[in-house]
Write a protein that holds these residues in place. Sequence first.
Motif, PDB file in Angstrom:
ATOM      1  N   ASP A  43     -25.511  -6.344 -30.070  1.00 29.49           N
ATOM      2  CA  ASP A  43     -25.917  -5.032 -29.805  1.00 29.49           C
ATOM      3  C   ASP A  43     -26.791  -5.229 -28.389  1.00 29.49           C
ATOM      4  OD1 ASP A  43     -28.562  -2.676 -31.228  1.00 29.49           O
ATOM      5  OD2 ASP A  43     -26.668  -2.447 -29.961  1.00 29.49           O
ATOM      6  N   PHE A  44     -26.075  -4.682 -27.252  1.00 27.89           N
ATOM      7  CA  PHE A  44     -26.857  -4.680 -26.091  1.00 27.89           C
ATOM      8  C   PHE A  44     -27.690  -3.650 -25.729  1.00 27.89           C
ATOM      9  CE2 PHE A  44     -24.866  -8.551 -24.590  1.00 27.89           C
ATOM     10  CZ  PHE A  44     -23.523  -8.438 -25.123  1.00 27.89           C
ATOM     11  N   VAL A  45     -28.754  -3.624 -25.227  1.00 28.32           N
ATOM     12  CA  VAL A  45     -29.661  -2.691 -24.937  1.00 28.32           C
ATOM     13  C   VAL A  45     -30.180  -2.417 -23.705  1.00 28.32           C
ATOM     14  CG1 VAL A  45     -30.537  -2.823 -27.550  1.00 28.32           C
ATOM     15  CG2 VAL A  45     -31.897  -4.109 -25.586  1.00 28.32           C
ATOM     16  N   GLN A  46     -29.934  -3.526 -22.842  1.00 29.07           N
ATOM     17  CA  GLN A  46     -30.513  -3.395 -21.413  1.00 29.07           C
ATOM     18  C   GLN A  46     -29.525  -4.163 -20.564  1.00 29.07           C
ATOM     19  OE1 GLN A  46     -34.922  -4.632 -20.674  1.00 29.07           O
ATOM     20  NE2 GLN A  46     -33.942  -5.753 -18.947  1.00 29.07           N
ATOM     21  N   ASP A  47     -29.421  -3.131 -19.393  1.00 28.27           N
ATOM     22  CA  ASP A  47     -28.508  -3.718 -18.565  1.00 28.27           C
ATOM     23  C   ASP A  47     -29.374  -4.241 -17.043  1.00 28.27           C
ATOM     24  OD1 ASP A  47     -25.527  -1.823 -18.225  1.00 28.27           O
ATOM     25  OD2 ASP A  47     -25.982  -3.141 -19.750  1.00 28.27           O
ATOM     26  N   ASN A  48     -29.051  -5.515 -16.613  1.00 25.18           N
ATOM     27  CA  ASN A  48     -29.751  -6.004 -15.612  1.00 25.18           C
ATOM     28  C   ASN A  48     -29.005  -6.103 -14.397  1.00 25.18           C
ATOM     29  OD1 ASN A  48     -31.944  -6.186 -16.966  1.00 25.18           O
ATOM     30  ND2 ASN A  48     -31.901  -8.721 -17.377  1.00 25.18           N
ATOM     31  N   HIS A  49     -29.397  -6.037 -13.142  1.00 24.31           N
ATOM     32  CA  HIS A  49     -28.512  -6.113 -11.754  1.00 24.31           C
ATOM     33  C   HIS A  49     -29.358  -6.871 -10.708  1.00 24.31           C
ATOM     34  CE1 HIS A  49     -26.716  -3.357  -8.650  1.00 24.31           C
ATOM     35  NE2 HIS A  49     -26.231  -4.533  -8.444  1.00 24.31           N
ATOM     36  N   SER A  50     -28.900  -7.673 -10.139  1.00 19.97           N
ATOM     37  CA  SER A  50     -29.733  -8.441  -8.896  1.00 19.97           C
ATOM     38  C   SER A  50     -28.741  -8.690  -8.100  1.00 19.97           C
ATOM     39  CB  SER A  50     -30.586  -9.582  -9.658  1.00 19.97           C
ATOM     40  OG  SER A  50     -29.643 -10.757  -9.856  1.00 19.97           O
ATOM     41  N   VAL A  51     -29.138  -8.766  -6.621  1.00 20.68           N
ATOM     42  CA  VAL A  51     -28.480  -9.145  -5.601  1.00 20.68           C
ATOM     43  C   VAL A  51     -29.107 -10.327  -4.929  1.00 20.68           C
ATOM     44  CG1 VAL A  51     -27.665  -8.590  -3.268  1.00 20.68           C
ATOM     45  CG2 VAL A  51     -27.325  -6.915  -5.107  1.00 20.68           C
ATOM     46  N   SER A  52     -28.489 -11.137  -4.444  1.00 14.39           N
ATOM     47  CA  SER A  52     -28.878 -12.462  -3.984  1.00 14.39           C
ATOM     48  C   SER A  52     -28.436 -12.645  -2.639  1.00 14.39           C
ATOM     49  CB  SER A  52     -28.788 -13.768  -4.731  1.00 14.39           C
ATOM     50  OG  SER A  52     -29.304 -13.749  -5.906  1.00 14.39           O
ATOM     51  N   ALA A  53     -29.203 -12.409  -1.484  1.00 13.22           N
ATOM     52  CA  ALA A  53     -28.747 -12.467  -0.048  1.00 13.22           C
ATOM     53  C   ALA A  53     -27.969 -13.780   0.504  1.00 13.22           C
ATOM     54  CB  ALA A  53     -29.667 -11.984   0.791  1.00 13.22           C
ATOM     55  N   ALA A  54     -28.539 -14.694   0.126  1.00 14.54           N
ATOM     56  CA  ALA A  54     -28.183 -16.097   0.566  1.00 14.54           C
ATOM     57  C   ALA A  54     -27.166 -16.835  -0.250  1.00 14.54           C
ATOM     58  CB  ALA A  54     -29.317 -16.882   1.065  1.00 14.54           C
ATOM     59  N   VAL A  55     -26.304 -17.569   0.413  1.00 17.78           N
ATOM     60  CA  VAL A  55     -25.548 -18.561  -0.482  1.00 17.78           C
ATOM     61  C   VAL A  55     -26.389 -19.599  -0.950  1.00 17.78           C
ATOM     62  CG1 VAL A  55     -23.691 -20.219  -0.430  1.00 17.78           C
ATOM     63  CG2 VAL A  55     -23.532 -18.297   0.719  1.00 17.78           C
ATOM     64  N   ASN A  56     -26.375 -20.209  -1.946  1.00 20.05           N
ATOM     65  CA  ASN A  56     -27.056 -21.312  -2.711  1.00 20.05           C
ATOM     66  C   ASN A  56     -28.288 -20.737  -3.285  1.00 20.05           C
ATOM     67  OD1 ASN A  56     -25.430 -23.427  -1.935  1.00 20.05           O
ATOM     68  ND2 ASN A  56     -26.130 -23.407  -0.085  1.00 20.05           N
ATOM     69  N   THR A  57     -28.331 -19.517  -3.512  1.00 17.25           N
ATOM     70  CA  THR A  57     -29.675 -18.810  -4.201  1.00 17.25           C
ATOM     71  C   THR A  57     -29.480 -19.348  -5.697  1.00 17.25           C
ATOM     72  OG1 THR A  57     -29.995 -17.162  -2.829  1.00 17.25           O
ATOM     73  CG2 THR A  57     -31.053 -16.940  -5.063  1.00 17.25           C
ATOM     74  N   ASP A 125     -21.590 -17.028  -2.326  1.00 16.16           N
ATOM     75  CA  ASP A 125     -21.257 -16.038  -1.247  1.00 16.16           C
ATOM     76  C   ASP A 125     -22.546 -15.396  -0.978  1.00 16.16           C
ATOM     77  OD1 ASP A 125     -18.524 -16.543  -0.884  1.00 16.16           O
ATOM     78  OD2 ASP A 125     -17.942 -14.881  -2.146  1.00 16.16           O
ATOM     79  N   PRO A 126     -22.598 -14.907   0.418  1.00 10.33           N
ATOM     80  CA  PRO A 126     -23.790 -14.214   0.689  1.00 10.33           C
ATOM     81  C   PRO A 126     -23.781 -12.715   0.029  1.00 10.33           C
ATOM     82  CG  PRO A 126     -22.833 -14.763   2.760  1.00 10.33           C
ATOM     83  CD  PRO A 126     -21.951 -15.139   1.353  1.00 10.33           C
ATOM     84  N   GLU A 127     -24.912 -11.892  -0.281  1.00 11.64           N
ATOM     85  CA  GLU A 127     -25.048 -10.916  -0.682  1.00 11.64           C
ATOM     86  C   GLU A 127     -24.261 -10.712  -2.296  1.00 11.64           C
ATOM     87  OE1 GLU A 127     -27.274  -9.664   2.168  1.00 11.64           O
ATOM     88  OE2 GLU A 127     -26.949  -8.582   0.307  1.00 11.64           O
ATOM     89  N   THR A 128     -24.348 -11.715  -3.038  1.00  7.52           N
ATOM     90  CA  THR A 128     -23.826 -11.852  -4.300  1.00  7.52           C
ATOM     91  C   THR A 128     -24.356 -11.279  -5.309  1.00  7.52           C
ATOM     92  OG1 THR A 128     -22.478 -13.749  -4.068  1.00  7.52           O
ATOM     93  CG2 THR A 128     -23.173 -13.449  -6.246  1.00  7.52           C
ATOM     94  N   GLU A 129     -23.794 -10.093  -6.051  1.00  6.14           N
ATOM     95  CA  GLU A 129     -24.432  -9.213  -7.119  1.00  6.14           C
ATOM     96  C   GLU A 129     -23.993  -9.873  -8.579  1.00  6.14           C
ATOM     97  OE1 GLU A 129     -22.300  -5.296  -7.310  1.00  6.14           O
ATOM     98  OE2 GLU A 129     -24.221  -4.462  -7.065  1.00  6.14           O
TER      99      GLU A 129
END
Length: 188
Positions: A43-57, A125-129
């Motif tokens: 039962d999922f209750v929250q969506d998360n979303h992040s973007v990481s600008a650099a490779v190897n984050t 990859d850069p800007e990976t979401e």
Amino acid sequence: MKVTQTKLPGVLLLEPRRFGDDRGFFSESWNRKTLSEHGIDTDFVQDNHSVSAAVNTVRGLHFQSPPHAQAKLVRCGRGRLFDVAVDIRKGSPTFGQWVGYELSFENGLQLLIPEGFLHGFATRDPETEIIYKCSDYYAPECDGAVRFDDPDLAIDWGLSGDAILSDKDANAPLMAQFDSPFTYGERS
Ligand SMILES: Cc1cn([C@H]2C[C@H](O)[C@@H](COP(=O)(O)OP(=O)(O)O[C@H]3O[C@H](C)C(=O)[C@H](O)[C@H]3O)O2)c(=O)[nH]c1=O
């Protein structure tokens, strides 16, 4: 929807169907009924979303302890990432073992990670979401972490350079210093 068991029971690799046409594609990224037909009734209750600008984050390895433990359903909205789950349930036959899969916008793969597992990812990859559903709400008082490069875990992240880390992750404890709040076979 194709569902593949991984070497860690409970951690599943999902491949939703994509309907391609001249415009691009359509896919149901999450459907409760479809997952339930595969025996997945989280039962999922929250969506998360992040973007990481650099490779190897590297974000992780994280968990929330009971009573706010989280199962997660992870996908990549843009770019490519290597997503990792680690079993930290005391007494589990696979305690301390990990699985990792490349999730990307291109492959559309998703990883289902139950409660009792660490989660982390490294960008390729850069800007990976990353977009992921959680089965409990954010509870900072229950937030926990283990070093991504813990020698006992020996995770092969496939990094092409030094990891880019938050201060929290750079100072996370090692498994040897960590007493897991999870026990195999117990509801968390
Ligand atoms: C996780 C979370 C964070 N926040 C706030 C707290 C901080 O001010 C800010 C950044 O948090 P953090 O640095 O913990 O974000 P990540 O390093 O991406 O952490 C996540 O990365 C790994 C991959 C995970 O699986 C977890 O969901 C989570 O630990 O967002 C919220 O408001 N709600 C939340 O659910």
